[in-house]
Design a protein around this motif. Structure first.
Motif, short mmCIF file in Angstrom:
data_model
loop_
_atom_site.label_atom_id
_atom_site.label_comp_id
_atom_site.label_asym_id
_atom_site.label_seq_id
_atom_site.Cartn_x
_atom_site.Cartn_y
_atom_site.Cartn_z
N ALA A 161 0.83 -1.20 0.00
CA ALA A 161 0.00 0.00 0.00
C ALA A 161 0.87 1.25 0.00
O ALA A 161 2.00 1.25 0.48
CB ALA A 161 -0.92 0.01 1.22
N GLU A 162 0.32 2.34 -0.57
CA GLU A 162 1.03 3.61 -0.59
C GLU A 162 1.20 4.14 0.83
O GLU A 162 0.38 3.89 1.71
CB GLU A 162 0.27 4.64 -1.44
N THR A 163 2.30 4.88 1.05
CA THR A 163 2.53 5.48 2.36
C THR A 163 1.63 6.71 2.52
O THR A 163 1.17 7.30 1.54
CB THR A 163 4.00 5.87 2.53
N HIS A 164 1.41 7.15 3.76
CA HIS A 164 0.50 8.26 4.03
C HIS A 164 1.08 9.60 3.57
O HIS A 164 0.35 10.48 3.12
CB HIS A 164 0.17 8.30 5.52
N ASN A 165 2.38 9.77 3.70
CA ASN A 165 3.02 11.01 3.26
C ASN A 165 4.48 10.70 2.92
O ASN A 165 4.99 9.62 3.24
CB ASN A 165 2.92 12.10 4.33
N ILE A 166 5.14 11.64 2.29
CA ILE A 166 6.49 11.39 1.81
C ILE A 166 7.48 11.24 2.95
O ILE A 166 8.46 10.48 2.85
CB ILE A 166 6.92 12.50 0.82
N GLN A 167 7.25 11.94 4.06
CA GLN A 167 8.15 11.80 5.21
C GLN A 167 8.10 10.36 5.75
O GLN A 167 9.14 9.78 6.09
CB GLN A 167 7.78 12.79 6.30
N ASP A 168 6.90 9.79 5.80
CA ASP A 168 6.76 8.41 6.24
C ASP A 168 7.46 7.46 5.27
O ASP A 168 8.10 6.48 5.67
CB ASP A 168 5.27 8.06 6.34
N CYS A 169 7.36 7.78 3.98
CA CYS A 169 8.00 6.95 2.96
C CYS A 169 9.52 6.97 3.12
O CYS A 169 10.18 5.93 3.09
CB CYS A 169 7.61 7.45 1.57
N ILE A 170 10.10 8.18 3.29
CA ILE A 170 11.55 8.31 3.49
C ILE A 170 11.99 7.52 4.72
O ILE A 170 13.02 6.83 4.71
CB ILE A 170 11.95 9.78 3.65
N LYS A 171 11.19 7.60 5.77
CA LYS A 171 11.52 6.89 7.01
C LYS A 171 11.55 5.39 6.78
O LYS A 171 12.45 4.68 7.28
CB LYS A 171 10.50 7.25 8.09
N GLN A 172 10.57 4.87 6.03
CA GLN A 172 10.52 3.44 5.77
C GLN A 172 11.68 2.99 4.87
O GLN A 172 12.27 1.92 5.08
CB GLN A 172 9.19 3.06 5.13
N ILE A 173 12.01 3.81 3.87
CA ILE A 173 13.16 3.48 3.00
C ILE A 173 14.44 3.43 3.82
O ILE A 173 15.25 2.51 3.70
CB ILE A 173 13.29 4.51 1.86
N SER A 174 14.63 4.45 4.66
CA SER A 174 15.82 4.52 5.49
C SER A 174 15.93 3.32 6.43
O SER A 174 17.01 2.71 6.58
CB SER A 174 15.81 5.82 6.30
N SER A 175 14.81 2.95 7.05
CA SER A 175 14.80 1.82 7.97
C SER A 175 15.14 0.52 7.24
O SER A 175 15.91 -0.31 7.74
CB SER A 175 13.43 1.71 8.65
#
Length: 450
Positions: A309-323
């Motif tokens: 599923a798509e992430t809620h916002n881009i900051q959340d997306c960056i956080k998930q990529i980083s993790s």
């Protein structure tokens, strides 16, 4: 849709009977029907598809099950042939979506629908027999498996897919989650840049199917490579910018921008291999027209196949990529190569650059580097990336000089035996891809067996 990179394929569309009222017409009956079509001349007396030396089954959904059943049940038919099996969203072990088969089978006595239920007896039997066939290697079979990453009918915020990875990716190491695809769209590419089409193209090219190159030496195949590998080193023109890139890439993240066909991807691949760097490769060609948030969602999806599923916002997306990268880093090292970034204007470039900087900064505790490639070039590189210049170097890849194009032509002529006659070098515009396409066009005029 035509793609000149696939040389003169003979295409046969096989069909099998399946309707809501097909009753007890199941997998075995469908397989017999398709096998008969492969063995039969057409109404114009043309030779049947089975007469070809090279045969690729490009299948969708149940079609993949039918193809596997045919290959196992009629082994003698396919001996001494080169077989490709492309499984797109094939429910090899059935579907876990409850309504897919059960409702239809109860209402209509639809045998095929019953057989597509998760771990049905016949699917388990076909699965076992096909695995045995691959292990025995009695038929020359290679293949790919593609699977969807979205729920059907654009249902939001759900992880349900018609065919999940456990069912769709069971037999070949060459498998791919197709971004932004559902069970239907996965086989409906809208352009040659769609991930589903590129996956098929790369397979056909790598395995030398449907190409006059298949009848030539491996020397010719290597000279006209599409995607660089270490074995292509002697078939590559090394320019000054390539040598500098190899020196840079082990120390910094890089962003190469420039006109399509100038060799950006080849140069990055070569530099990574020459520097002995392990890397994760992602292409965003299928995200043309997407927002910056959607582009980063695409990166996340390509990195982590469990993200549906798509992430809620881009900051959340960056956080998930980083993790994800931090967890996957080998000895605190991780290199990511992302090409075909679909940036269309300067504002988008600035936004994307800022988020890339945020990603790099979030991973400062490990040795993380990224290589980026895009066609778009901002008006002023230095103004846009001042704060990232210490870790991210931006370089424009310009068209080749005439002398460099001449060197490439001589190299390809040497390995293919084909000379360019009455060709104005200026017509290539400094684009090496156009040079290779010209040689491929010359080869495509030769008779083929496939």
């Amino acid at each position: 849709m035509k793609d000149k990179r696939i040389f003169k394929p003979s295409i046969f569309l096989a069909e099998f009977y399946t309707e809501a009222v097909s009753n007890d017409y199941g997998i075995s009956e469908c397989a017999k029907e398709v096998h008969s079509q492969l063995m039969r001349k057409d109404e114009n007396g043309n030779f049947p598809p089975i007469s070809k030396e090279n045969i690729i089954f490009v299948t969708h959904s149940t079609g993949g099950i039918i193809a596997r059943y045919i290959l196992d049940s009629y082994r003698a038919t396919f001996r001494n042939k080169k077989i490709g099996l492309c499984l797109y969203a094939s429910p090899s072990y059935g579907s876990k979506i409850p309504f897919l088969g059960r409702l239809l089978s109860k209402v209509t006595n639809h045998q095929l629908a019953q057989e597509l239920n998760w771990a049905s007896d016949i699917l388990k039997d076909i699965d076992d027999r096909f695995n045995t066939l691959l292990a025995e290697k009695s038929i020359n079979i290679t293949g790919i498996e593609a699977f969807e990453n979205k729920a059907p009918f654009n249902i939001p915020f759900t992880r349900y897919r018609v065919v999940n990875k456990d069912s769709a990716a069971r037999y070949f190491n060459n498998r791919k989650l197709i971004p932004n695809s559902d069970h239907s769209s996965i086989v409906k590419p809208t352009s040659a840049l769609c991930a589903s089409h590129e996956f098929l193209l790369d397979y056909i090219t790598d395995e030398a199917f449907c190409s006059p190159i298949n009848q030539k030496s491996s020397d010719i195949q290597n000279a006209l490579f599409n995607r660089y590998e270490p074995k292509h080193k002697e078939y590559t023109i090394i320019r000054d910018v390539d040598a500098h890139l190899t020196q840079t890439i082990s120390q910094y993240s890089i962003w190469i921008c420039g006109e399509s066909g100038t060799g950006k991807t080849t140069s990055i691949f070569r530099a990574l291999y020459e520097s002995d760097i392990d890397f994760k490769y992602i292409s965003l060609g299928s995200y043309i027209g997407s927002s910056v948030h959607e582009i980063f969602d695409g990166i996340l999806t390509e990195l982590d196949e469990e993200v549906y599923a798509e992430t809620h916002n881009i900051q959340d997306c960056i956080k998930q990529i980083s993790s994800f990268i931090a967890n996957k880093a080998d000895e605190d090292e991780y290199f990511l190569f992302v090409e075909e970034i679909p940036i269309s204007n300067n504002d988008m470039f600035v936004d994307f650059s800022n988020y890339i900087f945020a990603l790099i900064n979030s991973l400062s505790h490990i040795n993380f580097k990224i290589a980026l490639s895009s066609i778009y070039r901002p008006n002023e590189l230095s103004n846009e990336l001042t704060k990232t210049s210490e870790v991210l170097k931006v370089k424009e890849w310009v068209p080749w000089s005439n002398d460099e194009i001449r060197s490439l032509i001589k190299l390809i002529e040497k390995h293919t035996g084909i000379g360019l006659v009455d060709v104005d070098i200026d017509t290539f515009g400094g684009i090496p891809r156009l040079v290779k396409n010209h040689f491929k066009d010359e080869l495509s005029r030769q008779p083929v067996k496939a």
